[in-house]
Motif scaffolding. Structure first.
Motif, PDB file in Angstrom:
ATOM      1  N   LEU A   1      45.327  53.730  37.218  1.00  0.00           N
ATOM      2  CA  LEU A   1      45.192  55.190  37.208  1.00  0.00           C
ATOM      3  C   LEU A   1      46.558  55.855  37.098  1.00  0.00           C
ATOM      4  O   LEU A   1      47.507  55.469  37.771  1.00  0.00           O
ATOM      5  CB  LEU A   1      44.486  55.674  38.476  1.00  0.00           C
ATOM      6  N   LYS A   2      46.601  56.902  36.279  1.00  0.00           N
ATOM      7  CA  LYS A   2      47.849  57.584  35.961  1.00  0.00           C
ATOM      8  C   LYS A   2      48.616  58.027  37.197  1.00  0.00           C
ATOM      9  O   LYS A   2      49.815  57.879  37.284  1.00  0.00           O
ATOM     10  CB  LYS A   2      47.484  58.809  35.113  1.00  0.00           C
ATOM     11  N   ARG A   3      47.910  58.583  38.129  1.00  0.00           N
ATOM     12  CA  ARG A   3      48.560  59.172  39.299  1.00  0.00           C
ATOM     13  C   ARG A   3      47.997  58.600  40.583  1.00  0.00           C
ATOM     14  O   ARG A   3      47.751  59.294  41.545  1.00  0.00           O
ATOM     15  CB  ARG A   3      48.360  60.703  39.297  1.00  0.00           C
ATOM     16  N   TYR A   4      47.782  57.295  40.589  1.00  0.00           N
ATOM     17  CA  TYR A   4      47.295  56.703  41.831  1.00  0.00           C
ATOM     18  C   TYR A   4      47.854  55.297  42.037  1.00  0.00           C
ATOM     19  O   TYR A   4      47.250  54.476  42.720  1.00  0.00           O
ATOM     20  CB  TYR A   4      45.764  56.697  41.862  1.00  0.00           C
ATOM     21  N   SER A   5      49.008  55.039  41.435  1.00  0.00           N
ATOM     22  CA  SER A   5      49.608  53.720  41.594  1.00  0.00           C
ATOM     23  C   SER A   5      50.110  53.496  43.011  1.00  0.00           C
ATOM     24  O   SER A   5      49.984  52.406  43.560  1.00  0.00           O
ATOM     25  CB  SER A   5      50.764  53.540  40.611  1.00  0.00           C
TER      26      SER A   5
ATOM     27  N   GLY B   1      37.973  48.606  45.606  1.00  0.00           N
ATOM     28  CA  GLY B   1      37.927  48.889  44.169  1.00  0.00           C
ATOM     29  C   GLY B   1      36.832  49.861  43.769  1.00  0.00           C
ATOM     30  O   GLY B   1      36.985  50.619  42.816  1.00  0.00           O
ATOM     31  N   ALA B   2      35.735  49.853  44.503  1.00  0.00           N
ATOM     32  CA  ALA B   2      34.627  50.748  44.156  1.00  0.00           C
ATOM     33  C   ALA B   2      34.946  52.194  44.477  1.00  0.00           C
ATOM     34  O   ALA B   2      34.487  53.113  43.804  1.00  0.00           O
ATOM     35  CB  ALA B   2      33.363  50.324  44.896  1.00  0.00           C
ATOM     36  N   VAL B   3      35.724  52.419  45.519  1.00  0.00           N
ATOM     37  CA  VAL B   3      35.965  53.785  45.995  1.00  0.00           C
ATOM     38  C   VAL B   3      37.415  54.220  45.794  1.00  0.00           C
ATOM     39  O   VAL B   3      37.883  55.176  46.408  1.00  0.00           O
ATOM     40  CB  VAL B   3      35.594  53.905  47.493  1.00  0.00           C
ATOM     41  N   LEU B   4      38.103  53.521  44.890  1.00  0.00           N
ATOM     42  CA  LEU B   4      39.531  53.779  44.640  1.00  0.00           C
ATOM     43  C   LEU B   4      39.802  55.260  44.397  1.00  0.00           C
ATOM     44  O   LEU B   4      39.174  55.886  43.546  1.00  0.00           O
ATOM     45  CB  LEU B   4      39.978  52.976  43.412  1.00  0.00           C
ATOM     46  N   GLY B   5      40.739  55.801  45.138  1.00  0.00           N
ATOM     47  CA  GLY B   5      41.140  57.181  44.919  1.00  0.00           C
ATOM     48  C   GLY B   5      40.262  58.197  45.623  1.00  0.00           C
ATOM     49  O   GLY B   5      40.558  59.385  45.614  1.00  0.00           O
ATOM     50  N   LYS B   6      39.177  57.749  46.221  1.00  0.00           N
ATOM     51  CA  LYS B   6      38.240  58.691  46.824  1.00  0.00           C
ATOM     52  C   LYS B   6      38.282  58.700  48.341  1.00  0.00           C
ATOM     53  O   LYS B   6      37.616  59.526  48.967  1.00  0.00           O
ATOM     54  CB  LYS B   6      36.813  58.356  46.369  1.00  0.00           C
ATOM     55  N   VAL B   7      39.009  57.782  48.926  1.00  0.00           N
ATOM     56  CA  VAL B   7      38.995  57.687  50.386  1.00  0.00           C
ATOM     57  C   VAL B   7      40.413  57.729  50.931  1.00  0.00           C
ATOM     58  O   VAL B   7      41.366  57.367  50.259  1.00  0.00           O
ATOM     59  CB  VAL B   7      38.307  56.387  50.842  1.00  0.00           C
TER      60      VAL B   7
ATOM     61  N   VAL C   1      47.626  55.720  31.825  1.00  0.00           N
ATOM     62  CA  VAL C   1      48.643  55.934  30.808  1.00  0.00           C
ATOM     63  C   VAL C   1      49.156  54.565  30.377  1.00  0.00           C
ATOM     64  O   VAL C   1      48.856  53.553  31.002  1.00  0.00           O
ATOM     65  CB  VAL C   1      49.823  56.788  31.319  1.00  0.00           C
ATOM     66  N   TYR C   2      49.949  54.577  29.311  1.00  0.00           N
ATOM     67  CA  TYR C   2      50.396  53.315  28.731  1.00  0.00           C
ATOM     68  C   TYR C   2      51.040  52.389  29.770  1.00  0.00           C
ATOM     69  O   TYR C   2      50.619  51.246  29.929  1.00  0.00           O
ATOM     70  CB  TYR C   2      51.363  53.607  27.589  1.00  0.00           C
ATOM     71  N   HIS C   3      52.020  52.921  30.483  1.00  0.00           N
ATOM     72  CA  HIS C   3      52.725  52.049  31.410  1.00  0.00           C
ATOM     73  C   HIS C   3      51.892  51.638  32.611  1.00  0.00           C
ATOM     74  O   HIS C   3      52.067  50.546  33.149  1.00  0.00           O
ATOM     75  CB  HIS C   3      54.045  52.688  31.850  1.00  0.00           C
ATOM     76  N   SER C   4      50.982  52.507  33.048  1.00  0.00           N
ATOM     77  CA  SER C   4      50.174  52.104  34.197  1.00  0.00           C
ATOM     78  C   SER C   4      49.241  50.965  33.812  1.00  0.00           C
ATOM     79  O   SER C   4      48.907  50.117  34.637  1.00  0.00           O
ATOM     80  CB  SER C   4      49.403  53.298  34.777  1.00  0.00           C
ATOM     81  N   ASP C   5      48.840  50.921  32.540  1.00  0.00           N
ATOM     82  CA  ASP C   5      48.029  49.783  32.098  1.00  0.00           C
ATOM     83  C   ASP C   5      48.832  48.490  32.018  1.00  0.00           C
ATOM     84  O   ASP C   5      48.287  47.401  32.194  1.00  0.00           O
ATOM     85  CB  ASP C   5      47.392  50.088  30.738  1.00  0.00           C
ATOM     86  N   VAL C   6      50.114  48.614  31.741  1.00  0.00           N
ATOM     87  CA  VAL C   6      50.960  47.407  31.751  1.00  0.00           C
ATOM     88  C   VAL C   6      51.136  46.916  33.186  1.00  0.00           C
ATOM     89  O   VAL C   6      51.097  45.714  33.460  1.00  0.00           O
ATOM     90  CB  VAL C   6      52.315  47.651  31.063  1.00  0.00           C
TER      91      VAL C   6
ATOM     92  N   GLY D   1      37.101  66.790  42.817  1.00  0.00           N
ATOM     93  CA  GLY D   1      36.935  65.526  42.107  1.00  0.00           C
ATOM     94  C   GLY D   1      38.193  64.961  41.478  1.00  0.00           C
ATOM     95  O   GLY D   1      38.126  64.129  40.593  1.00  0.00           O
ATOM     96  N   SER D   2      39.330  65.408  41.897  1.00  0.00           N
ATOM     97  CA  SER D   2      40.546  64.884  41.262  1.00  0.00           C
ATOM     98  C   SER D   2      41.113  63.714  42.048  1.00  0.00           C
ATOM     99  O   SER D   2      41.023  63.664  43.270  1.00  0.00           O
ATOM    100  CB  SER D   2      41.591  65.975  41.159  1.00  0.00           C
ATOM    101  N   ILE D   3      41.670  62.783  41.319  1.00  0.00           N
ATOM    102  CA  ILE D   3      42.292  61.641  41.965  1.00  0.00           C
ATOM    103  C   ILE D   3      43.793  61.768  41.821  1.00  0.00           C
ATOM    104  O   ILE D   3      44.326  61.810  40.724  1.00  0.00           O
ATOM    105  CB  ILE D   3      41.810  60.337  41.310  1.00  0.00           C
ATOM    106  N   ARG D   4      44.458  61.871  42.937  1.00  0.00           N
ATOM    107  CA  ARG D   4      45.907  62.041  42.859  1.00  0.00           C
ATOM    108  C   ARG D   4      46.520  61.480  44.140  1.00  0.00           C
ATOM    109  O   ARG D   4      45.809  61.187  45.108  1.00  0.00           O
ATOM    110  CB  ARG D   4      46.255  63.509  42.682  1.00  0.00           C
TER     111      ARG D   4
END
Lengths: 455, 455, 455
Positions: free
Chosen positions: B94-98, B155-161, B229-234, B444-447
């Protein structure tokens, strides 16, 4: 303005010309010296020599698997990862200094381990029958340990020194380390499996003393705060995690075969787990809005591993390991919150990576914990043979008792402190070195001045 | 507008105040509880105790190398890397949840392993003579396994808790895991070396059930797609690769010494290789223009390792391992293409990392493969002694036959499913928890709402 | 303009349709073929089979720890990391080709290792009593080695070939490798523990010859220079460091138990350390303003590990290892500065990752160093038994003497060169393949054409 500009360019060219000559010269000359010294002094030990087959028969060793290689090589590789990826990536958090962090870490570690094999060899594994140093897997682990001390010191001056200066720091650092280690382990007869005193206390105070000698007011702390970007902090987490995960291997790498290695790994595993929780607690408590600071997560979570280094092979007990980790997470994070700014403002000591919080304080705590654990050892807990094996109450020290061993441990800690502070001040005072270093930092900015950056 | 703004700020401040108090409080109190419980219950086992020398003599063990440490420590370290770097980085896409992915993974794993040592110890390694739990290297591996179940659920609730909610999830998750594991391994007498049932099936359904209880329509699936984003996928590929490479160690870590560990490693190595090819095939086939989707490469390539977990130590045969890997690559990738959107739309189950495709389905397949392989075991293939060793047909189960063992394996799978779904629903229904969690997700935003981000 | 545009789109659609069909088809069909071939040919060897207990009793093996698994599994895992993370991340330096580097590396390694198990099995571990190939941990290491050869070749054509073409390259590469390896090790009776000749020389010339056949003037060298961004170079350092750190495991993975593995690890450790210093020296000397180039740091620092591959298990002596590393750092870095541009301009060979400098030249040097070291072996240095063990002077070769062995080593190097160049030209000439590949590269740009990129 144009005039200033061109003067700067002149300086720059001047400096670059020097770098262009000095770095290659130092690398080539020192590496050549290593080859000559290795040719004169270094040979394989009996476990890495083709005569091993005969050695096995003579010593009645039943199988190849009892070669020390199989006891220690997996731990060696873990330690190796800690040195190169762990320390290297831990320091990549700065926005524009990732190349320098990883690259110079790589360079000084590669030089340091060669010099360490020689220095430690002369003190510890010189074979008096033929005047040669005999190396094996344990020598490689010890060389990596020795390098760790210098890399810790690098953390204090990150971004402020050139490659040549780092190599000089490493040359003296390894030399001091080997002497200090010999005094602590052999003369004082302190035990220090994971190097809380020998590696961390020494390395941290060595680096901090050099940083103190080189204080530059321009390079203020704001650089630290504004210096990271999102992705560089994720890179730094790679370093943190590899250090954290492999710390049990570091603390158990050179302990006694069997229960010694086993127990050291368990203790370290537990201490580190406890540290993570208290680090998060304190970080959340002292940051605004209860948010966590990645600097704390990256660094303070490792403090438990440092602090359990000396006592990991003793009967610290699982809850003892947790207590050590618990305290160190708190102390180390508080150090980042209060002590680092204080040290910079009032003591004029800049500590780029916060090594005082990650290595110095936990290292001293580790020495004290080791002394207490050793002093309270009893035959009922260790068993007669266990006590002798664990504390090496053999040869000259066969009349030693645990309570006295505790005193020796404390003495070892003092030696590490003295060598760290004294050695750092001496190296920092080394005039040419200081002058160069001051020239190197222009306008207090930290950037990849030594790397080609295409962008 | 200004009013709404200030109301939100108020809520924010309110929430932050709670976080500021609750996270530190939970960490400190729970860690203190751990120290007390460890003090009362946990000791070293005979292989990590200084009495090991005497133990060796009594049990006629010829060499230190036969300490279990040397059989299992390299595998332990690989598993450790999977838990902290593997799971941690796999979720950084996730772009803003590393920070949250790596940081919270770190926190809950560090807490979970301590609690797991206690819970699993009470069930499996309690010494009735002195009421203590005796731990060694195998306990550390098992604790890491137990933690893996909870990280899968994360993994199921990533970013939500929030962090506190994750710690609560972990506390209950580990507890349920230990009970479920005891029932499956000891009561039902199913074998599950790599934990297809015990770890993956349980963990995935536990997480999915919690996610189901917490369904938030605002947080729609587009977040998943636009989230990287590109780098977060790497970065996520670092997680994938370390999981993929070390999976043979996970599946062989606690199997029988000798051929058991050897065979489990080979089977896993092969299954994973086959999975990569079919994942690529299906990803290319179902994406527009035949392009590959990094989400599939990151996740589905691992499904073979999950599915071979139970049967890895059996005589699955090399081609059997390939077949399992072949099928799982297909099923898992199709899951990402069709099932995840379907589950979100019609079943109201959000699955941020697609754990249903990576852990749940392959885990169930793994249980079934294990049951079939066990049921078809014969003395001619395993040898008399081999059959007894592999399936532990000893003590209470010395009259067991392979065909019945197959039934027991299937029963084990059902237990894992029940505990996963039931436990997840129970924890998700836990009212205070749910309310908090709903508050936590605003718009609903993940940050990185829990981390200081300088930028 | 619009016409050209739409024509291009047409081509694109055409090509994509082909990819959409061909990649899935190749993956599914080849994987199915693997399953069938594994079903017919591949079984566990006696150390991974449940009959191991009986095998132990028959062969009087005292303990499970003497299973080859415990000698080689830690090294295997390190090699595995080198293949997937090392090679994969080393090639991520290109700004917009990180997915392709890591992803395709993953794909071809996963296919290659299966095919390698078969090919190497037919040549080396076919059991003539039942016509089956018996695999164990050493087979897995050898399969990884074989794959390494193909991944090296990938480095030459990075970004220029599609996934299907890479799979074809790998299919032929592994086949050629297995034949070449059989000739070098069994027919010529050369020793090559770390594969300087077998892996690196062969792999590099195989890749370079293919690249030569596919020369595309549009794709000029500027792509290499402008192709990296700051963070992609840090990712590449992950690859470099994992290769560098684990190279001692690669060179020692399949050497003799005991002193053989021990000595190979020490020699590689030392050679690599020396290479770092000379690489830095030459990089600084030949770049403008004395700055370091990350390309050199990423690649040339590894040359010492390649060059010490053959001789690592011999009595190269510690200073010998340092000398080899010293020279290779210089030669490899000079290669990047002068030879790569020269080869592209005058010889029409594009070498995207500079594998000629990292693998080809150091590989050849390694072969020569191996021949010299073997030729100068004496009984006084190795001991009678040591000489026989180290050089396998047994069975058909029991009358061999070191000086002749040196000749055989040199012959082995020639075989590797011939197979590399010849095989590469043959595969490159393979017409359909070339045409496809040329179509694939449009306008000489390197981009993630095979991956969905959301951004």
């Amino acid at each position: 303005m144009g005039c200033v500009q061109s003067f700067r360019e002149l300086c720059d060219r001047q400096k670059n010309t020097n770098v262009r000559k000095s770095l290659p010269a130092v690398c080539i000359v020192w590496q050549t010296a290593m080859i000559i010294l290795f040719g004169v002094f270094i040979r394989y030990n009996e476990e890495a020599d083709p005569h091993w087959v005969e050695h096995r028969h003579t010593n009645n060793i039943s199988s190849d698997i009892e070669n020390d290689f199989y006891y220690r090589y997996p731990s060696f590789q873990d330690v190796h990862v800690m040195i190169f990826v762990g320390f290297g990536f831990l320091m990549t958090f700065l926005k524009r200094y990732s190349f320098g962090a990883v690259g110079f870490n790589f360079l000084i570690a590669a030089f340091g381990l060669q010099w360490a094999l020689l220095m430690q060899g002369w003190f510890h594994s010189l074979d008096y029958t033929d005047g040669k140093i005999k190396i094996g897997v344990e020598s490689m682990i010890n060389a990596d340990f020795c390098v760790a001390g210098c890399l810790i010191a690098y953390g204090a001056v990150l971004g402020k020194v050139s490659a040549v200066q780092l190599l000089v720091m490493t040359l003296f650092g390894v030399t001091l380390f080997a002497v200090e280690e010999y005094i602590i382990l052999n003369v004082v007869h302190a035990r220090d499996a994971g190097g809380s005193m020998v590696i961390h206390t020494f390395g941290a105070y060595y680096g901090l003393s050099i940083s103190w000698m080189l204080y530059r007011p321009n390079l203020d702390q704001s650089d630290r705060l504004h210096g990271s970007v999102y992705h560089s902090d994720v890179f730094a987490m790679i370093g943190t995690l590899f250090l954290w995960m492999f710390w049990p291997s570091l603390n158990s790498a050179i302990t006694d075969h069997g229960d010694g290695q086993h127990r050291a790994a368990i203790n370290t595993y537990l201490a580190l787990a406890a540290t993570v929780l208290t680090t998060v607690a304190i970080s959340s408590l002292f940051q605004k809005h209860g948010k966590l600071d990645m600097v704390h997560i990256q660094n303070s979570t490792l403090a438990g591993g440092v602090a359990v280094g000396t006592a990991a092979e003793f009967m610290l007990m699982p809850y003892g390991a947790l207590i050590v980790g618990f305290c160190c997470g708190i102390i180390s994070t508080l150090g980042y919150v209060y002590l680092t700014p204080f040290m910079e403002k009032y003591l004029k000591i800049q500590d780029m990576c916060g090594i005082h919080n990650l290595h110095a304080m936990p290292g001293v705590i580790g020495g004290i914990v080791g002394a207490i654990t050793a002093a309270s050892a009893t035959e009922s807990v260790y068993g007669v043979e266990g006590l002798i094996n664990t504390f090496d109450f053999e040869k000259d020290f066969k009349d030693m008792v645990p309570s006295r061993q505790g005193g020796h441990q404390a003495a070892g800690l003092c030696v590490a402190l003295c060598f760290g502070v004294g050695g750092g001040i001496a190296v920092g005072k080394f005039k040419k070195f200081t002058t160069d270093m001051i020239n190197h930092v222009e306008n207090g900015s930290i950037r990849e001045s030594c790397f080609n950056v295409y962008e």
